[in-house]
Write a protein that holds these residues in place. Structure first.
Motif, PDB file in Angstrom:
ATOM      1  N   MET A   1       0.821  -1.190   0.000  1.00 53.49           N
ATOM      2  CA  MET A   1       0.000   0.000   0.000  1.00 53.49           C
ATOM      3  C   MET A   1       0.870   1.262   0.000  1.00 53.49           C
ATOM      4  O   MET A   1       0.506   2.246  -0.609  1.00 53.49           O
ATOM      5  N   LYS A   2       1.991   1.204   0.715  1.00 54.17           N
ATOM      6  CA  LYS A   2       2.885   2.354   0.772  1.00 54.17           C
ATOM      7  C   LYS A   2       3.432   2.688  -0.612  1.00 54.17           C
ATOM      8  O   LYS A   2       3.555   3.854  -0.975  1.00 54.17           O
ATOM      9  N   PHE A   3       3.731   1.647  -1.401  1.00 52.43           N
ATOM     10  CA  PHE A   3       4.218   1.839  -2.766  1.00 52.43           C
ATOM     11  C   PHE A   3       3.213   2.626  -3.603  1.00 52.43           C
ATOM     12  O   PHE A   3       3.586   3.542  -4.334  1.00 52.43           O
ATOM     13  N   PHE A   4       1.919   2.288  -3.479  1.00 55.25           N
ATOM     14  CA  PHE A   4       0.889   2.963  -4.264  1.00 55.25           C
ATOM     15  C   PHE A   4       0.699   4.409  -3.823  1.00 55.25           C
ATOM     16  O   PHE A   4       0.419   5.277  -4.645  1.00 55.25           O
ATOM     17  N   ARG A   5       0.869   4.673  -2.535  1.00 58.11           N
ATOM     18  CA  ARG A   5       0.779   6.067  -2.065  1.00 58.11           C
ATOM     19  C   ARG A   5       1.924   6.903  -2.635  1.00 58.11           C
ATOM     20  O   ARG A   5       1.730   8.034  -3.052  1.00 58.11           O
ATOM     21  N   ILE A   6       3.117   6.316  -2.634  1.00 59.38           N
ATOM     22  CA  ILE A   6       4.278   7.019  -3.187  1.00 59.38           C
ATOM     23  C   ILE A   6       4.089   7.221  -4.689  1.00 59.38           C
ATOM     24  O   ILE A   6       4.328   8.321  -5.212  1.00 59.38           O
ATOM     25  N   LEU A   7       3.646   6.178  -5.384  1.00 54.72           N
ATOM     26  CA  LEU A   7       3.381   6.280  -6.815  1.00 54.72           C
ATOM     27  C   LEU A   7       2.332   7.349  -7.108  1.00 54.72           C
ATOM     28  O   LEU A   7       2.489   8.148  -8.035  1.00 54.72           O
ATOM     29  N   ASP A   8       1.292   7.391  -6.289  1.00 58.20           N
ATOM     30  CA  ASP A   8       0.240   8.397  -6.455  1.00 58.20           C
ATOM     31  C   ASP A   8       0.794   9.807  -6.296  1.00 58.20           C
ATOM     32  O   ASP A   8       0.481  10.702  -7.078  1.00 58.20           O
ATOM     33  N   LYS A   9       1.646  10.020  -5.303  1.00 52.04           N
ATOM     34  CA  LYS A   9       2.244  11.341  -5.088  1.00 52.04           C
ATOM     35  C   LYS A   9       3.158  11.727  -6.249  1.00 52.04           C
ATOM     36  O   LYS A   9       3.176  12.882  -6.670  1.00 52.04           O
ATOM     37  N   VAL A  10       3.898  10.761  -6.765  1.00 45.23           N
ATOM     38  CA  VAL A  10       4.780  11.024  -7.901  1.00 45.23           C
ATOM     39  C   VAL A  10       3.956  11.394  -9.131  1.00 45.23           C
ATOM     40  O   VAL A  10       4.264  12.365  -9.832  1.00 45.23           O
ATOM     41  N   VAL A  11       2.895  10.632  -9.390  1.00 46.34           N
ATOM     42  CA  VAL A  11       2.023  10.927 -10.538  1.00 46.34           C
ATOM     43  C   VAL A  11       1.396  12.306 -10.375  1.00 46.34           C
ATOM     44  O   VAL A  11       1.327  13.083 -11.331  1.00 46.34           O
ATOM     45  N   LEU A  12       0.946  12.649  -9.164  1.00 45.82           N
ATOM     46  CA  LEU A  12       0.368  13.967  -8.912  1.00 45.82           C
ATOM     47  C   LEU A  12       1.375  15.074  -9.215  1.00 45.82           C
ATOM     48  O   LEU A  12       1.047  16.058  -9.885  1.00 45.82           O
ATOM     49  N   PHE A 142      -6.165   7.070 -20.061  1.00 39.21           N
ATOM     50  CA  PHE A 142      -5.850   5.948 -19.174  1.00 39.21           C
ATOM     51  C   PHE A 142      -5.710   6.410 -17.724  1.00 39.21           C
ATOM     52  O   PHE A 142      -6.300   5.821 -16.813  1.00 39.21           O
ATOM     53  N   LEU A 143      -4.933   7.471 -17.509  1.00 33.88           N
ATOM     54  CA  LEU A 143      -4.768   7.992 -16.146  1.00 33.88           C
ATOM     55  C   LEU A 143      -6.089   8.494 -15.577  1.00 33.88           C
ATOM     56  O   LEU A 143      -6.373   8.333 -14.387  1.00 33.88           O
ATOM     57  N   GLY A 144      -6.911   9.104 -16.432  1.00 33.69           N
ATOM     58  CA  GLY A 144      -8.235   9.539 -15.995  1.00 33.69           C
ATOM     59  C   GLY A 144      -9.107   8.359 -15.592  1.00 33.69           C
ATOM     60  O   GLY A 144      -9.819   8.411 -14.586  1.00 33.69           O
ATOM     61  N   GLY A 145      -9.050   7.274 -16.365  1.00 30.91           N
ATOM     62  CA  GLY A 145      -9.810   6.069 -16.022  1.00 30.91           C
ATOM     63  C   GLY A 145      -9.387   5.507 -14.677  1.00 30.91           C
ATOM     64  O   GLY A 145     -10.225   5.123 -13.853  1.00 30.91           O
ATOM     65  N   ILE A 146      -8.085   5.468 -14.450  1.00 37.15           N
ATOM     66  CA  ILE A 146      -7.581   4.995 -13.150  1.00 37.15           C
ATOM     67  C   ILE A 146      -8.086   5.894 -12.027  1.00 37.15           C
ATOM     68  O   ILE A 146      -8.532   5.419 -10.979  1.00 37.15           O
ATOM     69  N   GLN A 147      -8.043   7.194 -12.256  1.00 31.25           N
ATOM     70  CA  GLN A 147      -8.467   8.122 -11.209  1.00 31.25           C
ATOM     71  C   GLN A 147      -9.960   7.985 -10.914  1.00 31.25           C
ATOM     72  O   GLN A 147     -10.372   8.032  -9.754  1.00 31.25           O
ATOM     73  N   PHE A 148     -10.778   7.792 -11.940  1.00 31.52           N
ATOM     74  CA  PHE A 148     -12.211   7.603 -11.695  1.00 31.52           C
ATOM     75  C   PHE A 148     -12.480   6.281 -10.977  1.00 31.52           C
ATOM     76  O   PHE A 148     -13.392   6.201 -10.148  1.00 31.52           O
ATOM     77  N   LEU A 149     -11.688   5.250 -11.263  1.00 29.77           N
ATOM     78  CA  LEU A 149     -11.816   4.005 -10.490  1.00 29.77           C
ATOM     79  C   LEU A 149     -11.472   4.250  -9.024  1.00 29.77           C
ATOM     80  O   LEU A 149     -12.133   3.731  -8.120  1.00 29.77           O
ATOM     81  N   ARG A 150     -10.448   5.049  -8.793  1.00 31.72           N
ATOM     82  CA  ARG A 150     -10.083   5.393  -7.412  1.00 31.72           C
ATOM     83  C   ARG A 150     -11.204   6.168  -6.734  1.00 31.72           C
ATOM     84  O   ARG A 150     -11.482   5.955  -5.552  1.00 31.72           O
TER      85      ARG A 150
END
Length: 185
Positions: A1-12, A142-150
């Motif tokens: 889960m920590k990996f995804f939070r870091i990835l999310d911050k990097v993408v942001l 693609f990134l928008g689709g991921i964000q709407f899934l989130r």
């Protein structure tokens, strides 16, 4: 889960960087070209093309950012009047449907990018391969689709509030929270 939070911050941060500089480039190219025409009676041949590229990048890369921040376009007249449970269901179903549409658009725009690449098309002023510009389209979808899934997932996991985006609660709930807090003072 920590990996995804870091990835999310990097993408942001990457999204913010791209969107910020795209807007700056648009402004510089449009204003610079207008000044060049007015002062020197000479138009910069590449300025229009560069600003168009920046508009494409900002538009499609902005889909994910807008979804994350809950700043996407919505028709909310009935939604705003609906009770909490209805808003909660709607805020779970609609992001799922939007994600599906965005993933389909990502697929077809990816096929389009491949077609443009295979055609060998280049831009007129910069002589840059056109497909490089269009990569932002399927990537943004693609990134928008991921964000709407989130957005859908956060509305399923967090039952106490309605979220318009992963970083944005429904403003109807924010107003209710502010009124409740004021009542307790």
């Amino acid at each position: 889960m920590k990996f995804f939070r870091i990835l999310d911050k990097v993408v942001l941060k990457i999204e913010e960087f791209i969107l910020g500089y795209a807007v700056i480039i648009i402004a510089l190219m449009v204003v610079g070209n207008a000044l060049s025409r007015a002062i020197f009676s000479y138009s910069l041949s590449f300025a229009n093309e560069v600003s168009q590229i920046a508009v494409i990048v900002a538009t499609f890369m902005g889909i994910s950012y807008a979804a994350r921040k809950g700043r996407h376009i919505s028709m909310s007249a009935f939604y705003d009047l609906a009770p909490f449970k209805v808003r909660k269901v709607v805020s779970t179903i609609i992001p799922f449907l939007v994600a599906i549409v965005l993933f389909v658009l990502a697929y077809y725009s990816y096929l389009y990018v491949l077609n443009v690449r295979d055609s060998g098309t280049v831009t007129s002023a910069l002589q840059m391969p056109a497909y490089i510009i269009y990569i932002a389209i399927p990537l943004g979808f693609f990134l928008g689709g991921i964000q709407f899934l989130r957005n859908m997932i956060i509305n399923i996991v967090r039952r106490e509030d309605v979220y318009l985006g992963t970083d944005a609660k429904d403003y109807n709930d924010q107003e209710k929270t502010e009124i409740d807090e004021a009542a307790h003072l």
